[in-house]
Write a protein that holds these residues in place. Sequence first.
Motif, PDB file in Angstrom:
ATOM      1  N   GLU A  45      -6.413  35.831 -37.459  1.00  0.00           N
ATOM      2  CA  GLU A  45      -6.526  35.359 -36.088  1.00  0.00           C
ATOM      3  C   GLU A  45      -5.607  34.173 -35.814  1.00  0.00           C
ATOM      4  O   GLU A  45      -5.015  34.079 -34.741  1.00  0.00           O
ATOM      5  N   GLU A  92      -2.109  35.717 -35.609  1.00  0.00           N
ATOM      6  CA  GLU A  92      -1.933  36.482 -34.374  1.00  0.00           C
ATOM      7  C   GLU A  92      -1.684  35.553 -33.187  1.00  0.00           C
ATOM      8  O   GLU A  92      -0.910  35.888 -32.292  1.00  0.00           O
ATOM      9  N   GLU A  93      -2.320  34.410 -33.194  1.00  0.00           N
ATOM     10  CA  GLU A  93      -2.124  33.432 -32.115  1.00  0.00           C
ATOM     11  C   GLU A  93      -0.727  32.815 -32.168  1.00  0.00           C
ATOM     12  O   GLU A  93      -0.142  32.519 -31.143  1.00  0.00           O
ATOM     13  N   CYS A 131       4.012  40.975 -33.743  1.00  0.00           N
ATOM     14  CA  CYS A 131       2.842  41.458 -34.460  1.00  0.00           C
ATOM     15  C   CYS A 131       3.275  41.977 -35.834  1.00  0.00           C
ATOM     16  O   CYS A 131       4.462  42.184 -36.092  1.00  0.00           O
ATOM     17  N   SER A 155     -11.249  41.073 -30.285  1.00  0.00           N
ATOM     18  CA  SER A 155     -10.220  40.026 -30.322  1.00  0.00           C
ATOM     19  C   SER A 155      -8.805  40.599 -30.257  1.00  0.00           C
ATOM     20  O   SER A 155      -7.859  39.871 -29.966  1.00  0.00           O
ATOM     21  N   SER A 156      -8.652  41.879 -30.508  1.00  0.00           N
ATOM     22  CA  SER A 156      -7.312  42.490 -30.483  1.00  0.00           C
ATOM     23  C   SER A 156      -6.986  43.165 -29.155  1.00  0.00           C
ATOM     24  O   SER A 156      -5.867  43.633 -28.965  1.00  0.00           O
ATOM     25  N   MET A 157      -7.920  43.200 -28.239  1.00  0.00           N
ATOM     26  CA  MET A 157      -7.745  43.999 -27.029  1.00  0.00           C
ATOM     27  C   MET A 157      -6.550  43.590 -26.168  1.00  0.00           C
ATOM     28  O   MET A 157      -5.992  44.426 -25.486  1.00  0.00           O
ATOM     29  N   LYS A 158      -6.132  42.357 -26.215  1.00  0.00           N
ATOM     30  CA  LYS A 158      -5.003  41.925 -25.386  1.00  0.00           C
ATOM     31  C   LYS A 158      -3.732  41.763 -26.205  1.00  0.00           C
ATOM     32  O   LYS A 158      -2.797  41.102 -25.782  1.00  0.00           O
ATOM     33  N   ARG A 159      -3.700  42.376 -27.362  1.00  0.00           N
ATOM     34  CA  ARG A 159      -2.551  42.262 -28.250  1.00  0.00           C
ATOM     35  C   ARG A 159      -1.831  43.610 -28.361  1.00  0.00           C
ATOM     36  O   ARG A 159      -2.371  44.647 -28.027  1.00  0.00           O
ATOM     37  N   SER A 214      -8.711  51.066 -29.892  1.00  0.00           N
ATOM     38  CA  SER A 214      -8.314  49.667 -29.691  1.00  0.00           C
ATOM     39  C   SER A 214      -6.877  49.536 -30.194  1.00  0.00           C
ATOM     40  O   SER A 214      -6.335  50.475 -30.780  1.00  0.00           O
ATOM     41  N   PRO A 215      -6.253  48.385 -30.010  1.00  0.00           N
ATOM     42  CA  PRO A 215      -4.903  48.195 -30.550  1.00  0.00           C
ATOM     43  C   PRO A 215      -4.834  48.218 -32.074  1.00  0.00           C
ATOM     44  O   PRO A 215      -3.754  48.317 -32.638  1.00  0.00           O
TER      45      PRO A 215
END
Length: 138
Positions: free
Chosen positions: A39, A42-43, A48, A78-82, A110-111
């Motif tokens: 996490e 990813e931020e 990616c 937590s991955s939905m907007k990635r 999901s992604p």
Amino acid sequence: MKTELPPDVFFRPDLRLMIFRPRGVLDEKAVDQVVTFLEKEEEQADQCFNRFVDLSKLDSIQLSFDYLVRVSLHRRLSSMKRAPVKSGFFVTGEQPAHVADTHALLTDHSPLQVEVFHEPATAARWLGVSPEHLRIPE
């Protein structure tokens, strides 16, 4: 990588590939460390990166079903907007396969594109790397 790697985690920046190869006992503490690391990365990451999880060196897995569900759903949300990433799990036994299959089911649509493999070469092909790239120093 901008943060310190957790135990048993290796990163191939040239391939944009993280490898997690736990040894001995896989427990909540180890999973929490990897999830926290993922996490943070990813931020901070510009791009990616895919993941390869090799569960073949484990002696046992000490994760409750409730914990596995909670972590998988957390990762899904937590991955939905990635951007989409591939996460290949290499398994050699029934218990690791059950854990990986459960994670794949709970992150479906999901992604996080999770697949479970019984041969590292098949996982490598799916990840777009050579089997040699999945080897790390022992």
